[in-house]
Design a protein around this motif. Structure first.
Motif, PDB file in Angstrom:
ATOM      1  N   UNK A 102     -15.209  -4.400   2.774  1.00 55.86           N
ATOM      2  CA  UNK A 102     -16.094  -3.756   3.729  1.00 55.86           C
ATOM      3  C   UNK A 102     -15.695  -2.290   3.853  1.00 55.86           C
ATOM      4  N   UNK A 103     -16.504  -1.503   4.537  1.00 47.17           N
ATOM      5  CA  UNK A 103     -16.135  -0.110   4.787  1.00 47.17           C
ATOM      6  C   UNK A 103     -16.766   0.868   3.825  1.00 47.17           C
ATOM      7  N   UNK A 104     -16.131   2.029   3.691  1.00 47.04           N
ATOM      8  CA  UNK A 104     -16.727   3.155   2.971  1.00 47.04           C
ATOM      9  C   UNK A 104     -16.671   3.014   1.463  1.00 47.04           C
ATOM     10  N   UNK A 105     -15.850   2.107   0.951  1.00 47.69           N
ATOM     11  CA  UNK A 105     -15.751   1.940  -0.500  1.00 47.69           C
ATOM     12  C   UNK A 105     -16.293   0.563  -0.873  1.00 47.69           C
ATOM     13  N   UNK A 247      -7.863 -11.430   3.883  1.00 48.34           N
ATOM     14  CA  UNK A 247      -7.051 -10.274   3.486  1.00 48.34           C
ATOM     15  C   UNK A 247      -7.648  -9.018   4.104  1.00 48.34           C
ATOM     16  N   UNK A 248      -6.799  -8.189   4.695  1.00 50.36           N
ATOM     17  CA  UNK A 248      -7.262  -6.956   5.323  1.00 50.36           C
ATOM     18  C   UNK A 248      -6.338  -5.814   4.937  1.00 50.36           C
ATOM     19  N   UNK A 249      -6.891  -4.608   4.893  1.00 49.07           N
ATOM     20  CA  UNK A 249      -6.134  -3.403   4.575  1.00 49.07           C
ATOM     21  C   UNK A 249      -6.345  -2.381   5.678  1.00 49.07           C
ATOM     22  N   UNK A 285      -0.133   2.844   4.510  1.00 58.12           N
ATOM     23  CA  UNK A 285      -1.087   1.804   4.130  1.00 58.12           C
ATOM     24  C   UNK A 285      -0.444   0.438   4.308  1.00 58.12           C
ATOM     25  N   UNK A 286      -1.166  -0.459   4.940  1.00 57.33           N
ATOM     26  CA  UNK A 286      -0.654  -1.800   5.224  1.00 57.33           C
ATOM     27  C   UNK A 286      -1.714  -2.813   4.809  1.00 57.33           C
ATOM     28  N   UNK A 287      -1.287  -3.889   4.158  1.00 55.76           N
ATOM     29  CA  UNK A 287      -2.201  -5.005   3.929  1.00 55.76           C
ATOM     30  C   UNK A 287      -1.650  -6.228   4.636  1.00 55.76           C
ATOM     31  N   UNK A 288      -2.550  -7.076   5.094  1.00 61.94           N
ATOM     32  CA  UNK A 288      -2.139  -8.229   5.894  1.00 61.94           C
ATOM     33  C   UNK A 288      -2.896  -9.468   5.463  1.00 61.94           C
ATOM     34  N   UNK A 289      -2.277 -10.630   5.657  1.00 63.60           N
ATOM     35  CA  UNK A 289      -2.941 -11.919   5.488  1.00 63.60           C
ATOM     36  C   UNK A 289      -3.157 -12.495   6.877  1.00 63.60           C
ATOM     37  N   UNK A 290      -4.370 -12.949   7.155  1.00 63.00           N
ATOM     38  CA  UNK A 290      -4.745 -13.424   8.477  1.00 63.00           C
ATOM     39  C   UNK A 290      -5.361 -14.809   8.382  1.00 63.00           C
ATOM     40  N   UNK A 291      -5.297 -15.553   9.482  1.00 66.79           N
ATOM     41  CA  UNK A 291      -5.891 -16.888   9.508  1.00 66.79           C
ATOM     42  C   UNK A 291      -7.400 -16.831   9.744  1.00 66.79           C
ATOM     43  N   UNK A 292      -7.847 -15.821  10.508  1.00 66.92           N
ATOM     44  CA  UNK A 292      -9.273 -15.649  10.778  1.00 66.92           C
ATOM     45  C   UNK A 292      -9.590 -14.159  10.829  1.00 66.92           C
ATOM     46  N   UNK A 314      -8.441   3.773   9.501  1.00 67.95           N
ATOM     47  CA  UNK A 314      -9.495   3.025   8.811  1.00 67.95           C
ATOM     48  C   UNK A 314      -8.983   1.621   8.536  1.00 67.95           C
ATOM     49  N   UNK A 315      -9.904   0.689   8.400  1.00 62.84           N
ATOM     50  CA  UNK A 315      -9.534  -0.679   8.041  1.00 62.84           C
ATOM     51  C   UNK A 315     -10.656  -1.295   7.224  1.00 62.84           C
ATOM     52  N   UNK A 316     -10.306  -2.288   6.424  1.00 64.33           N
ATOM     53  CA  UNK A 316     -11.292  -2.973   5.585  1.00 64.33           C
ATOM     54  C   UNK A 316     -10.881  -4.425   5.423  1.00 64.33           C
TER      55      UNK A 316
END
Length: 351
Positions: A102-105, A247-249, A285-292, A314-316
């Motif tokens: 999602x997001x600008x890219x 997955x989120x960044x 820059x951080x990436x994360x694994x989430x349950x929801x 920013x986030x995606x």
């Protein structure tokens, strides 16, 4: 063909967690820790790997004693072309990760090459010439504070973790975290490293046959590369069955004199998968694994509380992770194939 309904259970997840801590441990060593027979563990692992639900890969990207030149590349595509552009990038050995976001890219890719000039050639003569690519923006990785191979599932008890790692909880806060000095990776090591890309649990005998080395040479080289962290193993589970499917960044600005403290605090959060300093519009820059997906707001809020000096810019969210650490994935996060991470090849050959 992958089964429509997965048979993965908590025992399988515990096995993956154990292999994240001890990737090449024998089934006999893992059995007492997990309370299961070695042959039962072997059958479970064979079932999961056959279905693409779990795997262990090896990555060794050094050139001599130098770390690879790494960058995050944001790709904007013409309408309707993002799937084809993503497929083209997935097939490249220099692109270790690809996701639709999602997001600008439209696409976010993680690229590794031996040096800056190779990165220039790859971006200019490969990525930017893929039909449908409208624009790219690159952020160089200037420091890796936490890499994906350090992220763990949460199935084992502290006692089980200590049994597998052979250390006490106190040792993780000591100077032991620094580890040994990185070892050189020679050209002669590369065939061995590439042979581990799809299956890092391969036997020494199998590796010797493929590379033409003697078994003693394979053992010696593996020991040197592992001890000096020139070779890293990553045990992963398909996101759709791991319990952590999202997955989120996040991109952020951090005062340079507080980067180390911010990185330590971010790594302390259970969800954090990677944490890197980067060049470009923002330096963190951080990436994360989430349950929801809903957890992204809570995670961002937790980061802001712990890191008052950091400003999230920013986030995606990943709509589809198509490739991760050289493994091509399907929409459920199951492994489809390994794209050999031969980052030393000439980039224009991919065109």
């Amino acid at each position: 063909m992958h089964a429509a309904i997965s048979a993965v259970d908590d025992t399988d997840r515990a096995l993956v967690h154990a292999l994240q801590l001890a990737p090449r441990a024998s089934w006999e060593r893992l059995g007492p820790v997990l309370g299961a027979r070695p042959d039962t563990l072997a059958r479970r692992w064979e079932r999961m790997t056959g279905a693409g639900e779990a795997w262990i890969s090896g990555l060794g990207l050094r050139t001599g004693n130098q770390s690879p030149c790494m960058a995050w590349v944001e790709v904007t595509c013409a309408a309707g072309t993002a799937p084809a552009v993503g497929a083209a990038l997935v097939g490249d050995p220099h692109t270790l990760g690809v996701q639709h976001t999602t997001g600008a890219r439209d696409l976010l890719a993680f690229v590794a090459v031996p040096n800056l000039h190779t990165l220039y050639r790859y971006l200019s003569f490969r990525v930017q010439r893929i039909p449908g690519v409208g624009a790219t923006r690159s952020s160089m990785v200037t420091a890796v504070h936490s890499a994906p191979d350090r992220w763990r599932l949460d199935q084992l008890s502290p006692l089980q973790i200590d049994q597998l790692t052979g250390r006490t909880r106190r040792s993780t806060s000591s100077a032991a975290l620094a580890g040994p000095a990185p070892s050189n990776m020679t050209e002669e090591d590369r065939p061995l490293v590439l042979a581990l890309a799809s299956d890092a649990r391969r036997s020494v005998a199998s590796l010797a046959r493929e590379t033409g080395m003697s078994e003693s040479t394979v053992r010696r080289r593996l020991g040197r590369l592992e001890a000096g962290q020139g070779l890293r193993y990553s045990c992963a589970m398909a996101s759709g069955v791991s319990g952590w499917p999202v997955s989120a960044t996040l991109w952020a600005e951090v005062p340079e004199h507080e980067v180390a403290d911010c990185a330590a605090a971010a790594i302390g959060l259970r969800e954090t998968r990677t944490c890197m300093s980067v060049s470009g519009p923002w330096n963190f820059m951080i990436s994360a694994r989430l349950r929801t997906i809903a957890e992204l707001a809570h995670y961002t809020s937790d980061l802001s509380r712990r890191l008052p000096a950091m400003r999230v810019t920013d986030s995606a969210v990943a709509l589809h992770v198509r490739k991760s650490e050289a493994q091509e994935l399907d929409q459920e996060g199951r492994r489809v194939r390994t794209v050999l991470p031969d980052i030393w090849t000439e980039p224009t050959r991919a065109a």
